[in-house]
Design a protein around this motif. Structure first.
Motif, PDB file in Angstrom:
ATOM      1  N   GLY A 180      12.623  12.847   6.006  1.00  0.00           N
ATOM      2  CA  GLY A 180      13.127  12.643   4.655  1.00  0.00           C
ATOM      3  C   GLY A 180      12.072  12.313   3.624  1.00  0.00           C
ATOM      4  O   GLY A 180      12.421  11.823   2.539  1.00  0.00           O
ATOM      5  N   HIS A 181      10.786  12.588   3.908  1.00  0.00           N
ATOM      6  CA  HIS A 181       9.760  12.226   2.923  1.00  0.00           C
ATOM      7  C   HIS A 181       9.866  13.051   1.650  1.00  0.00           C
ATOM      8  O   HIS A 181       9.368  12.638   0.602  1.00  0.00           O
ATOM      9  CB  HIS A 181       8.361  12.381   3.538  1.00  0.00           C
ATOM     10  N   ASN A 182      10.545  14.208   1.724  1.00  0.00           N
ATOM     11  CA  ASN A 182      10.749  15.018   0.516  1.00  0.00           C
ATOM     12  C   ASN A 182      11.948  14.542  -0.305  1.00  0.00           C
ATOM     13  O   ASN A 182      12.080  14.882  -1.483  1.00  0.00           O
ATOM     14  CB  ASN A 182      10.962  16.490   0.893  1.00  0.00           C
ATOM     15  N   GLN A 183      12.829  13.764   0.334  1.00  0.00           N
ATOM     16  CA  GLN A 183      14.038  13.311  -0.350  1.00  0.00           C
ATOM     17  C   GLN A 183      13.882  11.922  -0.953  1.00  0.00           C
ATOM     18  O   GLN A 183      14.647  11.534  -1.831  1.00  0.00           O
ATOM     19  CB  GLN A 183      15.211  13.282   0.643  1.00  0.00           C
ATOM     20  N   GLU A 184      12.903  11.175  -0.468  1.00  0.00           N
ATOM     21  CA  GLU A 184      12.757   9.798  -0.908  1.00  0.00           C
ATOM     22  C   GLU A 184      11.273   9.455  -1.003  1.00  0.00           C
ATOM     23  O   GLU A 184      10.492   9.783  -0.110  1.00  0.00           O
ATOM     24  CB  GLU A 184      13.449   8.877   0.108  1.00  0.00           C
ATOM     25  N   LYS A 185      10.884   8.812  -2.061  1.00  0.00           N
ATOM     26  CA  LYS A 185       9.494   8.423  -2.215  1.00  0.00           C
ATOM     27  C   LYS A 185       9.131   7.368  -1.171  1.00  0.00           C
ATOM     28  O   LYS A 185       9.870   6.421  -0.947  1.00  0.00           O
ATOM     29  CB  LYS A 185       9.241   7.864  -3.624  1.00  0.00           C
ATOM     30  N   THR A 186       7.972   7.579  -0.553  1.00  0.00           N
ATOM     31  CA  THR A 186       7.499   6.606   0.428  1.00  0.00           C
ATOM     32  C   THR A 186       7.166   5.290  -0.271  1.00  0.00           C
ATOM     33  O   THR A 186       6.457   5.270  -1.280  1.00  0.00           O
ATOM     34  CB  THR A 186       6.246   7.133   1.153  1.00  0.00           C
ATOM     35  N   VAL A 187       7.695   4.200   0.259  1.00  0.00           N
ATOM     36  CA  VAL A 187       7.452   2.884  -0.326  1.00  0.00           C
ATOM     37  C   VAL A 187       6.194   2.299   0.306  1.00  0.00           C
ATOM     38  O   VAL A 187       6.205   1.951   1.499  1.00  0.00           O
ATOM     39  CB  VAL A 187       8.644   1.936  -0.096  1.00  0.00           C
ATOM     40  N   PRO A 188       5.090   2.210  -0.441  1.00  0.00           N
ATOM     41  CA  PRO A 188       3.872   1.657   0.149  1.00  0.00           C
ATOM     42  C   PRO A 188       3.979   0.149   0.311  1.00  0.00           C
ATOM     43  O   PRO A 188       4.695  -0.513  -0.431  1.00  0.00           O
ATOM     44  CB  PRO A 188       2.787   2.026  -0.871  1.00  0.00           C
ATOM     45  N   TYR A 189       3.243  -0.369   1.283  1.00  0.00           N
ATOM     46  CA  TYR A 189       3.221  -1.819   1.455  1.00  0.00           C
ATOM     47  C   TYR A 189       2.268  -2.416   0.426  1.00  0.00           C
ATOM     48  O   TYR A 189       1.127  -1.988   0.301  1.00  0.00           O
ATOM     49  CB  TYR A 189       2.759  -2.188   2.867  1.00  0.00           C
ATOM     50  N   LYS A 190       2.764  -3.399  -0.324  1.00  0.00           N
ATOM     51  CA  LYS A 190       1.949  -4.061  -1.330  1.00  0.00           C
ATOM     52  C   LYS A 190       1.708  -5.506  -0.912  1.00  0.00           C
ATOM     53  O   LYS A 190       2.650  -6.284  -0.752  1.00  0.00           O
ATOM     54  CB  LYS A 190       2.648  -4.019  -2.701  1.00  0.00           C
ATOM     55  N   ASN A 191       0.447  -5.835  -0.748  1.00  0.00           N
ATOM     56  CA  ASN A 191       0.086  -7.206  -0.369  1.00  0.00           C
ATOM     57  C   ASN A 191       0.035  -8.070  -1.616  1.00  0.00           C
ATOM     58  O   ASN A 191      -0.927  -8.038  -2.377  1.00  0.00           O
ATOM     59  CB  ASN A 191      -1.275  -7.204   0.334  1.00  0.00           C
ATOM     60  N   SER A 192       1.108  -8.851  -1.831  1.00  0.00           N
ATOM     61  CA  SER A 192       1.188  -9.689  -3.027  1.00  0.00           C
ATOM     62  C   SER A 192       0.838 -11.141  -2.737  1.00  0.00           C
ATOM     63  O   SER A 192       1.044 -12.010  -3.571  1.00  0.00           O
ATOM     64  CB  SER A 192       2.602  -9.603  -3.636  1.00  0.00           C
ATOM     65  N   MET A 238       0.048  -9.980  11.325  1.00  0.00           N
ATOM     66  CA  MET A 238      -0.856 -10.957  10.719  1.00  0.00           C
ATOM     67  C   MET A 238      -2.282 -10.421  10.616  1.00  0.00           C
ATOM     68  O   MET A 238      -2.977 -10.667   9.631  1.00  0.00           O
ATOM     69  CB  MET A 238      -0.848 -12.246  11.543  1.00  0.00           C
ATOM     70  N   VAL A 239      -2.717  -9.682  11.636  1.00  0.00           N
ATOM     71  CA  VAL A 239      -4.058  -9.079  11.593  1.00  0.00           C
ATOM     72  C   VAL A 239      -4.159  -8.097  10.431  1.00  0.00           C
ATOM     73  O   VAL A 239      -5.138  -8.093   9.676  1.00  0.00           O
ATOM     74  CB  VAL A 239      -4.367  -8.381  12.933  1.00  0.00           C
ATOM     75  N   ILE A 240      -3.119  -7.252  10.275  1.00  0.00           N
ATOM     76  CA  ILE A 240      -3.111  -6.284   9.177  1.00  0.00           C
ATOM     77  C   ILE A 240      -3.101  -6.999   7.826  1.00  0.00           C
ATOM     78  O   ILE A 240      -3.832  -6.623   6.894  1.00  0.00           O
ATOM     79  CB  ILE A 240      -1.894  -5.344   9.297  1.00  0.00           C
ATOM     80  N   TYR A 241      -2.298  -8.055   7.727  1.00  0.00           N
ATOM     81  CA  TYR A 241      -2.193  -8.808   6.469  1.00  0.00           C
ATOM     82  C   TYR A 241      -3.528  -9.465   6.110  1.00  0.00           C
ATOM     83  O   TYR A 241      -3.983  -9.391   4.962  1.00  0.00           O
ATOM     84  CB  TYR A 241      -1.101  -9.875   6.620  1.00  0.00           C
ATOM     85  N   LEU A 242      -4.166 -10.094   7.078  1.00  0.00           N
ATOM     86  CA  LEU A 242      -5.445 -10.762   6.823  1.00  0.00           C
ATOM     87  C   LEU A 242      -6.534  -9.741   6.483  1.00  0.00           C
ATOM     88  O   LEU A 242      -7.361  -9.977   5.591  1.00  0.00           O
ATOM     89  CB  LEU A 242      -5.864 -11.591   8.038  1.00  0.00           C
ATOM     90  N   TYR A 243      -6.512  -8.628   7.181  1.00  0.00           N
ATOM     91  CA  TYR A 243      -7.498  -7.577   6.888  1.00  0.00           C
ATOM     92  C   TYR A 243      -7.312  -7.041   5.467  1.00  0.00           C
ATOM     93  O   TYR A 243      -8.290  -6.850   4.719  1.00  0.00           O
ATOM     94  CB  TYR A 243      -7.357  -6.443   7.900  1.00  0.00           C
ATOM     95  N   THR A 244      -6.058  -6.825   5.073  1.00  0.00           N
ATOM     96  CA  THR A 244      -5.775  -6.341   3.716  1.00  0.00           C
ATOM     97  C   THR A 244      -6.230  -7.352   2.671  1.00  0.00           C
ATOM     98  O   THR A 244      -6.806  -6.980   1.643  1.00  0.00           O
ATOM     99  CB  THR A 244      -4.261  -6.075   3.553  1.00  0.00           C
ATOM    100  N   ASN A 245      -5.995  -8.622   2.936  1.00  0.00           N
ATOM    101  CA  ASN A 245      -6.441  -9.670   2.011  1.00  0.00           C
ATOM    102  C   ASN A 245      -7.954  -9.679   1.864  1.00  0.00           C
ATOM    103  O   ASN A 245      -8.495  -9.829   0.765  1.00  0.00           O
ATOM    104  CB  ASN A 245      -5.968 -11.040   2.507  1.00  0.00           C
ATOM    105  N   MET A 246      -8.652  -9.529   2.983  1.00  0.00           N
ATOM    106  CA  MET A 246     -10.118  -9.526   2.943  1.00  0.00           C
ATOM    107  C   MET A 246     -10.644  -8.343   2.144  1.00  0.00           C
ATOM    108  O   MET A 246     -11.606  -8.468   1.376  1.00  0.00           O
ATOM    109  CB  MET A 246     -10.669  -9.484   4.368  1.00  0.00           C
ATOM    110  N   VAL A 247     -10.000  -7.192   2.302  1.00  0.00           N
ATOM    111  CA  VAL A 247     -10.409  -6.001   1.542  1.00  0.00           C
ATOM    112  C   VAL A 247     -10.187  -6.216   0.057  1.00  0.00           C
ATOM    113  O   VAL A 247     -11.050  -5.870  -0.773  1.00  0.00           O
ATOM    114  CB  VAL A 247      -9.631  -4.757   2.030  1.00  0.00           C
ATOM    115  N   ILE A 248      -9.026  -6.802  -0.306  1.00  0.00           N
ATOM    116  CA  ILE A 248      -8.733  -7.062  -1.719  1.00  0.00           C
ATOM    117  C   ILE A 248      -9.764  -8.023  -2.314  1.00  0.00           C
ATOM    118  O   ILE A 248     -10.274  -7.802  -3.424  1.00  0.00           O
ATOM    119  CB  ILE A 248      -7.303  -7.631  -1.867  1.00  0.00           C
TER     120      ILE A 248
END
Length: 417
Positions: A173-185, A397-407
């Protein structure tokens, strides 16, 4: 005109099949009764004790807001990898530990509460429909194949193919609905706590009412599941008596013979097409002339396919939502093919490794309807749910911490230049 013809054909065909089945039940009452009792035994000894506690707990955890809390914490994993909301992690863990059709039931609950979209729900239930470990280790490997070591091979291939199916179905269904990206807020735990409080306030039911509703819904769902198991047990027996299964076996052999499938395995695939337990029993009892690897691959495919009986249960469960059964049906076929392929690749190395690894004694027992067995099963499967959730949370948690470090790194570079 074409739509009217299709409608007429569907109505009359359904009526004719129903009449034929009714006449068959009258003609073969003993066979129908025997099959119904066998289906009832499967439901009472295996399905009911395995699923009831988890149905009740799942309903209570949703009402208390715990699932919403976990959804926020596990969003960093579930959204980028499987393209589903973080709440899907709870469905995934329960499905992996408790077996089908709990994944579809919990997905339906998420959809009813607008915690996922139609397409997200279809993606989620497509890869959370898995067998529980005890069925693969105890019922199949020990009870049907008489080889406990096979349980590890079947289970590893089953879960790997399930995750692979999830990665494939993320594009549904990627053509029917926009993919919602994960946003690290940021402030992940704070947002999770707020989400729990908000969800609990929105639900508002007292704990006593919440528990009562959970038990009532769970019992109704399990009665529905039991009805389908008994119905399909009877239908398969009637088709066997009438010779329908032998005709289908002959036709299927002509299709599969060119790729080297042994003829003695065809009945197991036919039975497994309708009901997973009967199919695995046929695969395990196939003649000694059939190579063990082919028997195991057939069992892996049948367990992943899960049978039309489970498909019918899922179709009935999701009928109250706008989700379609077609993606689920397609995913089961993909899951089955991948499970057979992984079994072929893992058979020799897994057998070598697992020979020297001790497996809990509980997994070496066949399912039985005793109180002590039910209790052991509940303890084992509960520990598996917590283990799966802990693994998912650690990865998240690993993904979240890695994303924070990149930001932080990007912000520092931006300031520098």
């Amino acid at each position: 005109m074409n739509s009217n013809k299709k409608s007429y054909f569907s109505v009359y065909t359904t009526a004719a099949i129903s009449i034929f089945i009714t006449i068959s039940l009258v003609m073969f009452p003993e066979h129908a009764f025997e099959a119904a009792v066998n289906g009832l035994n499967i439901w009472w000894n295996v399905v009911f004790p395995a699923l009831l506690p988890f149905f009740v707990c799942a309903e209570i955890l949703m009402g208390l807001g715990v699932v919403h809390f976990m959804g926020v914490l596990l969003e960093p994993l579930m959204r980028p990898v499987f393209n589903v909301p973080g709440e899907g992690s709870f469905v995934m863990a329960m499905g992996l530990a408790s077996g089908f059709p709990i994944g579809s039931i919990l997905t339906t609950r998420l959809r009813e509460q607008n915690m996922c979209t139609k397409l997200e729900g279809e993606r989620l239930m497509s890869f959370t429909n898995t067998a529980d470990p005890l069925f693969m280790f105890g019922a199949v490997a020990v009870g049907m194949f008489g080889n406990p070591v096979l349980g590890g091979t079947i289970a590893i291939a089953h879960y790997l193919s399930s995750l692979s199916t999830g990665l494939i179905m993320r594009f549904h269904g990627h053509n029917q609905e926009k993919t919602v990206p994960y946003k690290n807020s940021g402030k992940l735990f704070y947002r999770a706590v707020i989400q729990l409080y908000t969800a609990r306030k929105k639900d508002g039911r007292p704990l006593g009412q919440l528990m009562g509703d959970a038990i009532l819904k769970s019992m109704n769902t399990l009665l529905l599941v039991g009805g389908f198991i008994i119905l399909f047990s009877v239908l398969i027996k009637i088709m066997e008596v009438l010779g329908v299964l032998s005709v289908l076996s002959t036709a299927l052999f002509k299709i599969l013979a060119p790729i080297g499938i042994h003829s003695d395995l065809i009945p197991s695939l036919i039975n497994g097409f309708f009901e997973v337990t009967l199919g695995c029993q046929e695969a395990g009892s196939a003649s000694a002339a059939v190579p063990l690897i082919q028997k195991t691959m057939a069992a892996g495919f049948i367990i992943a396919w899960s049978g039309l009986s489970v498909h019918a249960q899922v179709a009935s469960i999701i009928s109250k939502t706008d989700m379609s059964i077609r993606p689920f049906f397609f995913a089961r076929f993909i899951h089955g093919i991948l499970a057979a392929l992984y079994t072929f690749l893992l058979m020799k190395p897994a057998q070598t490794v697992l020979q020297g690894i001790s497996v809990p004694v509980f997994l070496h027992t066949q399912p039985q309807g005793t109180l002590s067995f039910w209790l052991e099963r509940l303890i084992f499967m509960s520990s598996q749910v917590f283990l799966f959730l802990l693994i998912l949370l650690s990865i998240s948690m690993v993904i979240y911490l890695y994303t924070n470090m990149v930001i932080i790194f990007l912000r520092l570079n931006k300031k520098k230049y």
